[in-house]
Scaffold this motif. Structure first.
Motif, PDB file in Angstrom:
ATOM      1  N   LEU A  76       1.125  -1.191  -0.289  1.00  0.00           N
ATOM      2  CA  LEU A  76      -0.252  -0.201   0.148  1.00  0.00           C
ATOM      3  C   LEU A  76       1.119   1.410  -0.252  1.00  0.00           C
ATOM      4  CD1 LEU A  76      -2.667  -1.478   2.646  1.00  0.00           C
ATOM      5  CD2 LEU A  76      -2.836  -0.987  -0.003  1.00  0.00           C
ATOM      6  N   LEU A  77       2.215   1.013   0.735  1.00  0.00           N
ATOM      7  CA  LEU A  77       3.034   2.896   1.058  1.00  0.00           C
ATOM      8  C   LEU A  77       3.233   2.340  -0.398  1.00  0.00           C
ATOM      9  CD1 LEU A  77       4.459   2.220   4.165  1.00  0.00           C
ATOM     10  CD2 LEU A  77       2.320   3.542   3.439  1.00  0.00           C
ATOM     11  N   ALA A  78       3.414   0.923  -1.208  1.00  0.00           N
ATOM     12  CA  ALA A  78       4.443   1.564  -2.608  1.00  0.00           C
ATOM     13  C   ALA A  78       3.474   1.821  -3.557  1.00  0.00           C
ATOM     14  CB  ALA A  78       5.147  -0.123  -3.192  1.00  0.00           C
ATOM     15  N   VAL A  79       2.323   2.291  -3.534  1.00  0.00           N
ATOM     16  CA  VAL A  79       1.201   2.791  -4.529  1.00  0.00           C
ATOM     17  C   VAL A  79       0.603   3.755  -4.569  1.00  0.00           C
ATOM     18  CG1 VAL A  79       0.737  -0.188  -5.328  1.00  0.00           C
ATOM     19  CG2 VAL A  79      -0.306   1.030  -3.895  1.00  0.00           C
ATOM     20  N   GLY A  80       1.802   4.570  -3.477  1.00  0.00           N
ATOM     21  CA  GLY A  80       0.806   5.482  -2.874  1.00  0.00           C
ATOM     22  C   GLY A  80      -0.548   5.629  -2.125  1.00  0.00           C
ATOM     23  N   HIS A  81      -0.469   5.040  -1.130  1.00  0.00           N
ATOM     24  CA  HIS A  81      -1.694   5.307  -0.398  1.00  0.00           C
ATOM     25  C   HIS A  81      -1.115   6.184   0.870  1.00  0.00           C
ATOM     26  CE1 HIS A  81      -4.145   3.562   3.214  1.00  0.00           C
ATOM     27  NE2 HIS A  81      -4.879   3.676   1.909  1.00  0.00           N
ATOM     28  N   GLU A  82      -2.315   6.968   1.316  1.00  0.00           N
ATOM     29  CA  GLU A  82      -2.194   8.031   2.043  1.00  0.00           C
ATOM     30  C   GLU A  82      -3.598   7.505   2.835  1.00  0.00           C
ATOM     31  OE1 GLU A  82      -2.354  12.074   1.176  1.00  0.00           O
ATOM     32  OE2 GLU A  82      -0.782  11.814  -0.512  1.00  0.00           O
ATOM     33  N   PRO A  83      -2.820   7.648   4.474  1.00  0.00           N
ATOM     34  CA  PRO A  83      -3.851   6.869   5.184  1.00  0.00           C
ATOM     35  C   PRO A  83      -4.867   7.733   5.600  1.00  0.00           C
ATOM     36  CG  PRO A  83      -1.365   7.563   6.117  1.00  0.00           C
ATOM     37  CD  PRO A  83      -1.224   7.770   4.901  1.00  0.00           C
ATOM     38  N   GLY A  84      -5.883   7.446   5.555  1.00  0.00           N
ATOM     39  CA  GLY A  84      -7.462   8.324   5.823  1.00  0.00           C
ATOM     40  C   GLY A  84      -7.869   8.818   4.455  1.00  0.00           C
ATOM     41  N   LYS A  85      -6.754   8.821   3.424  1.00  0.00           N
ATOM     42  CA  LYS A  85      -7.067   9.376   2.067  1.00  0.00           C
ATOM     43  C   LYS A  85      -7.130   8.083   1.705  1.00  0.00           C
ATOM     44  CE  LYS A  85      -5.445  14.082   2.959  1.00  0.00           C
ATOM     45  NZ  LYS A  85      -4.749  14.618   2.169  1.00  0.00           N
ATOM     46  N   GLY A  86      -6.786   6.712   1.289  1.00  0.00           N
ATOM     47  CA  GLY A  86      -6.974   6.466   0.414  1.00  0.00           C
ATOM     48  C   GLY A  86      -5.093   6.262  -0.728  1.00  0.00           C
ATOM     49  N   ILE A  87      -5.450   5.510  -2.105  1.00  0.00           N
ATOM     50  CA  ILE A  87      -4.567   5.769  -2.524  1.00  0.00           C
ATOM     51  C   ILE A  87      -4.949   6.780  -3.648  1.00  0.00           C
ATOM     52  CG2 ILE A  87      -4.143   4.510  -5.035  1.00  0.00           C
ATOM     53  CD1 ILE A  87      -4.117   1.699  -4.066  1.00  0.00           C
ATOM     54  N   VAL A  88      -3.748   8.111  -3.769  1.00  0.00           N
ATOM     55  CA  VAL A  88      -3.765   9.263  -4.965  1.00  0.00           C
ATOM     56  C   VAL A  88      -3.759   9.272  -6.411  1.00  0.00           C
ATOM     57  CG1 VAL A  88      -3.232  11.631  -4.383  1.00  0.00           C
ATOM     58  CG2 VAL A  88      -3.708  10.342  -2.490  1.00  0.00           C
ATOM     59  N   HIS A  89      -4.467   9.711  -6.973  1.00  0.00           N
ATOM     60  CA  HIS A  89      -4.147   9.282  -8.229  1.00  0.00           C
ATOM     61  C   HIS A  89      -3.656  10.639  -8.898  1.00  0.00           C
ATOM     62  CE1 HIS A  89      -5.957   5.117  -8.530  1.00  0.00           C
ATOM     63  NE2 HIS A  89      -6.604   4.944  -7.236  1.00  0.00           N
ATOM     64  N   SER A  90      -2.727  10.604 -10.059  1.00  0.00           N
ATOM     65  CA  SER A  90      -2.467  11.289 -10.403  1.00  0.00           C
ATOM     66  C   SER A  90      -2.686  10.993 -11.632  1.00  0.00           C
ATOM     67  CB  SER A  90      -0.318  11.591 -10.495  1.00  0.00           C
ATOM     68  OG  SER A  90      -0.766  12.646 -11.200  1.00  0.00           O
ATOM     69  N   TRP A  91      -3.923  11.678 -12.341  1.00  0.00           N
ATOM     70  CA  TRP A  91      -4.615  11.327 -13.717  1.00  0.00           C
ATOM     71  C   TRP A  91      -3.778  12.339 -15.189  1.00  0.00           C
ATOM     72  CZ3 TRP A  91      -6.534   6.693 -13.467  1.00  0.00           C
ATOM     73  CH2 TRP A  91      -7.111   7.084 -12.258  1.00  0.00           C
ATOM     74  N   GLY A  92      -2.808  13.052 -14.539  1.00  0.00           N
ATOM     75  CA  GLY A  92      -2.030  14.303 -15.337  1.00  0.00           C
ATOM     76  C   GLY A  92      -2.815  15.126 -15.759  1.00  0.00           C
ATOM     77  N   ASP A  93      -3.284  16.358 -16.742  1.00  0.00           N
ATOM     78  CA  ASP A  93      -3.325  17.309 -17.149  1.00  0.00           C
ATOM     79  C   ASP A  93      -3.970  17.569 -18.416  1.00  0.00           C
ATOM     80  OD1 ASP A  93      -1.657  18.318 -14.690  1.00  0.00           O
ATOM     81  OD2 ASP A  93       0.302  18.917 -16.061  1.00  0.00           O
ATOM     82  N   GLY A  94      -4.193  16.309 -18.526  1.00  0.00           N
ATOM     83  CA  GLY A  94      -4.926  15.545 -20.174  1.00  0.00           C
ATOM     84  C   GLY A  94      -5.349  17.092 -21.429  1.00  0.00           C
ATOM     85  N   HIS A  95      -5.631  16.622 -21.687  1.00  0.00           N
ATOM     86  CA  HIS A  95      -4.538  17.490 -23.199  1.00  0.00           C
ATOM     87  C   HIS A  95      -5.862  18.707 -23.743  1.00  0.00           C
ATOM     88  CE1 HIS A  95      -2.732  13.176 -24.347  1.00  0.00           C
ATOM     89  NE2 HIS A  95      -4.534  12.772 -23.529  1.00  0.00           N
ATOM     90  N   ALA A  96      -4.726  19.387 -24.372  1.00  0.00           N
ATOM     91  CA  ALA A  96      -5.331  20.686 -24.650  1.00  0.00           C
ATOM     92  C   ALA A  96      -6.132  20.417 -25.995  1.00  0.00           C
ATOM     93  CB  ALA A  96      -4.315  21.787 -25.378  1.00  0.00           C
ATOM     94  N   LEU A  97      -7.451  20.971 -26.136  1.00  0.00           N
ATOM     95  CA  LEU A  97      -8.425  20.895 -27.104  1.00  0.00           C
ATOM     96  C   LEU A  97      -8.232  21.687 -28.472  1.00  0.00           C
ATOM     97  CD1 LEU A  97     -11.898  21.766 -25.422  1.00  0.00           C
ATOM     98  CD2 LEU A  97     -10.705  19.504 -26.358  1.00  0.00           C
ATOM     99  N   GLY A  98      -8.278  21.495 -29.371  1.00  0.00           N
ATOM    100  CA  GLY A  98      -7.233  21.998 -30.772  1.00  0.00           C
ATOM    101  C   GLY A  98      -6.634  21.358 -31.328  1.00  0.00           C
TER     102      GLY A  98
END
Length: 126
Positions: A76-98
Motif C-alpha cells: 500500500l505504501l509503494a502504490v501511494g496510499h495515504e492514511p485515511g485518504k486511500g490511493i491518491v491518483h495522478s491522472w495528468g493534465d489532460g489534453h489541450a483542445l484543438g
C-alpha cells in the motif's frame, strides 16, 4: 497458492470511519484477521488486499503473520496510499483542445473540410 487471505476497508466520505471492513482467512487461521489489523493500523481507506502464501515445507510459526501484515503494508505504501485518504491518483493534465486531429480521424476530417461526403459502402460515385 495454499492460502489467499483477503481484507478490505471501505470508508465513509472523508475516510474517518470504516463503513465496511472484513477479512477472510481461506484456511490460514487468523490470517485475514491479521491482514485487516494491518490495514486498520495504517488507516487504510477504500482498499482491498490479497496476500497469497505457499507452504514451502518449513513451518515458520507465528512469523508468517508478521510477513502477511508487512507485505500488505509495504504494498500500500509503494502504490501511494495515504492514511485515511486511500490511493491518491495522478491522472495528468489532460489534453489541450484543438490542433491536429488524431491520424485515424484525419482522412474523414479532411473530406468534411473540403465539402465532400463520406460514401456508403457499395454506393457508386456520382
Amino acid at each position: 497458492a495454499d492460502h489467499n487471505m483477503t481484507a478490505f476497508r471501505v470508508c465513509s466520505a472523508g475516510g474517518k470511519r470504516p463503513k465496511v471492513e472484513k477479512g477472510y482467512e481461506d484456511g490460514e487461521a487468523r490470517g485475514g484477521q491479521r491482514l485487516l489489523g494491518a490495514l486498520t493500523k495504517i488507516a487504510a481507506a477504500d482498499v482491498a488486499v490479497v496476500v497469497s502464501r505457499v507452504y514451502g515445507g518449513v513451518n515458520i510459526g507465528k512469523r508468517r503473520f508478521e510477513l502477511i501484515a508487512s507485505t500488505a503494508t509495504d504494498l500500500l505504501l509503494a502504490v501511494g496510499h495515504e492514511p485515511g485518504k486511500g490511493i491518491v491518483h495522478s491522472w495528468g493534465d489532460g489534453h489541450a483542445l484543438g490542433g491536429s486531429p488524431p491520424p485515424a480521424v484525419a482522412p474523414v476530417a479532411a473530406a468534411v473540410a473540403a465539402g465532400g461526403k463520406k460514401r456508403r459502402r457499395g454506393a457508386e460515385a456520382a
